[in-house]
Structure formats: C-alpha cells, structure tokens
Design a protein around this motif. Sequence first.
Motif: not given
Length: 495
Positions: A161-170, A252
């Motif tokens: 879920q945390a990864i999804r939120r990151r990708i959502e912003t990108l 990174e």
Amino acid sequence: MDVVQTARNETVRMEALAKLPVFWDLTGKAVVLCGGSDAAAWKAELLLACGAQLHIYCPQRSLGETMGLLMVRDLPNPAAAILHHDAEWHDGCFQDAVLAIADCDDDHEAKIFLAAAKQAGVPANVIDRPQFCQFQFGSIVNRSPVVVSISTDGAAPILAQAIRRRIETLLPHSLQGWADMAQSLRERVNGKLAPGNARRNFWERFVDRAFTEKADELMQEKLISDIHHALDVGKAKYGKVTLVGAGPGDAELLTLKAVRALQAADVILFDDLVSNDVLELARREAKRMLVGKRGGRTSCKQEDINAMMINFAKAGKRVVRLKSGDPMIFGRAGEEIAALEAQDIPVEVVPGITAASAMASRLGVSLTHRDHAQSVRFVTGHSRKGNLPENLDWNALASPTVTTVFYMGGRTAPEIKARLIEHGMSDCTPIVIMSAITRAGERRWCGRLSDLDAGIIEIGVDEPVLIGIGNAFAPALCRVIDVTSADVFASTAML
C-alpha cells in the motif's frame, strides 16, 4: 579485441520472482464469487471494473450492506454484469468460469472450495487465506489502460500500500489520455516508421511529452509532427552514444535521465564497479558487455572500448557507456568523447554522483564547511604508470584551508602521507578512508594523517579506496571518539 566478459552479463537480467505478474482480460468472461461480505464486495468491484460477468453465490440473508449497494449501482464498465444466485456455492457453479474467488469462514471451508475449483480446472483465490490461493490480487494504481500492480507475495500488504501511494504521486492522471492516444496512433506510426531508430525516436519523444504536457485537443497535431521528425532522425547515418554516470553503487542515487538512458539502450558497456542494482534498471533486451578496468587485474583496453562504442554506433545502435560515479571525474570521458566526435558520432553525457560526494553524505560532513575549508580538490592517487602523478602541487594540497579527496590512492597512500607532511601538513590532520561507498560491503576508517598507513592496511585495497584529508573531516572523528584529551583525539577509530 581483449574484451573482459563474465557470466555476470547473463545472470543479472532477471532476479528470482516470488510470483509471475499476469494481467488477465476478463471482458465478458464468467467469474465466480462466493460470499457477501465487505471483503467480497471489494473483490466484486475490482472484477466488475474489468468487465467480468460476475456470478455471486450468497444467500440473500447473508449479503452485506456494501455488496447490496454494489448490486444496484451503475457499473463502470459496460461489458460487466452481476448475476446474483440466492444460494450457497456448489460444485456445478464453476462451469464456464475463468476465475473463482471466495470469502470463507474457516480453513476447512477454504480447503473444500479450493479442491472443488481445482477439480473444475478453475484458478482459485480464498480472500485473506494465502495458503488456499492459486493467485493473488496486487495493490493497484489505475490509469487504465495503464495499470500498475504491486505485490509483496503476501508478506507485507502494508508495504504494498505504501509503494502504491508513492507510485500514485509519480503517475499523472493525464496518463490515461496519453495511453489512449498511443493506441490510436500506433497503426499510423507503424505504417510511417520502420522498426529501429526512427520508431523508437518517436515513442521516446512521446513518453517525454506524456510526463510534462497535457493530453489536450492540440496534442494530436503535435504528435503527428513528431512522426515526421522521427522519420527525419531515422535517416541519420549513425546511432548515438550516451556516457552515463552510475553513481557510487546505490541505484536510488541515479538521476531520472540516467534511468531513461538505460531503458532506451541497445548496448550497455559497463564498468566492473557498476552495481547489479543499477543494471537491473536497464532495458531487458539490451546487450550488456563488461568492459571494466581495475588496477592489478585483467582489463579491457581503452582503445578497445572506444572501438566498440564506434562500431556499435555506426551500426545504428543506441549505446550507453555506463561508468561508476561521474563520467567526467577520473572516468576518461574526455578520451572517449574525442574518439566519438572524430567519427562524427553524436555523444551525450549524463552526470552521476561522484564518490567524494557520496562519501560526504555518508559521513554527514560538508567538504566545504566554512569553518574548515575554502576549497575542495579531487586528486587522482595514481598515474598511468601506477604511481603518484609527478605534477601535483603538494604545497597547495598541504594547506589547512583545503579539503582533498584522493581517488584510487590505496597503493600510493604511504607516499601521499609522506609528501603532505614534507610540505607542511600537520600529521594530526583528520582523515577518512572509505571503500565500497553506499554498497552493502561499505567500509570506513577515521583517524589522523600520521596513521594513514595503518588505516589502509585495515581497509585493504581489494576495492577502490577513497581518502579524504582535511579539517572538514573532524566531525567524523568526533562522532566516533570520546574526546577527553588531546591524546585520545589523536588516536584512530574504526566505524
């Protein structure tokens, strides 16, 4: 050509996968869903968004409020449909189904459901019971037709879920419009542009626009203009070469431009110090060749590397020369650029984080702290002959107002120490020695100039060594030494 290649070229293409990510077309397909809970309702909403013909097996009395509202709501996909069966599931419900999902009360019921689905030849998933699942649902970022799914193999759903939120912003929401335009233009592009440089040039310009511009009504004309531009570029005589800085090792720390270059490459000529994590970001189809140069080891000659870049570029390939650190700092980029320009081959440079900057960040010190240094110098620790360069200005390097970082100075460290002390530098000057910076095997040593020899022995010279010298490194000593006397402060410490 004396080209150094190893099995590493092949083994880094794809690491082990916990599960195979598969995107399944459910448009108009029958899917069985057993249960009426809120968890089942979420799966139902997901399946209906994909256009499934959803057969829900659940007695009316057991339907939850969320499922009940979903069954009377307008469906987002015109191909989707809900068929409610006011009954418990049974062996015959799997007929013609392509997937089966259930929300079971206990492991016994889940085991029976999985066995029945397997008997019918239908892949099954029991919600929140991974041991009874033949497939899993990922955490989804929806920019349909662009769909991103994230899985942690059930180990850490909160991380997914945390990864999804990151990708959502990108990913901008306008990406959906761009994907639709790509689909509508594909036939036209394929008809105008032959496979190879011209077609790739067009799609690369397309992608650059997708992340920086709006998909408005004028964009279609701009994209058609891009087709003609790509056709002209495709007639160019040669491919191109991009010198890319891979940084100190941590993937990174790559720039976005470096990642784009790696993902567009046909051929990647990489140094021995480039990490597998960085190579993992490259285009899967790219040919990878190790051309590393390491002191005391079999190396690929610079002339051979130049010849390879030229030959591949003349064959129309997009070549990435991937160098650790920054290609313009002790990376022999000047020689490579000169060789390419002499052959009229286009060359571009993508800078990377050099090892000295990575050293400073890892230590938490400023190389130009105004209380300690008014200038910083990066100095090579060996010449072509393997010893110290003969034309170094030791008077300037010995100044207490200078921060100096010696690259590749492990084997010449004793002479570096002797020369600096000879030209007036205090033997109490703080120093730091590091190797494998930002990598799993990173090593560091802090001490005084007088103990440089001992530090090198401790760190070793199997990996390239960086030596930082100057008062700017005093804070690194303070963090690891309990300063109770001048004698203690002058001692060495291992981090």
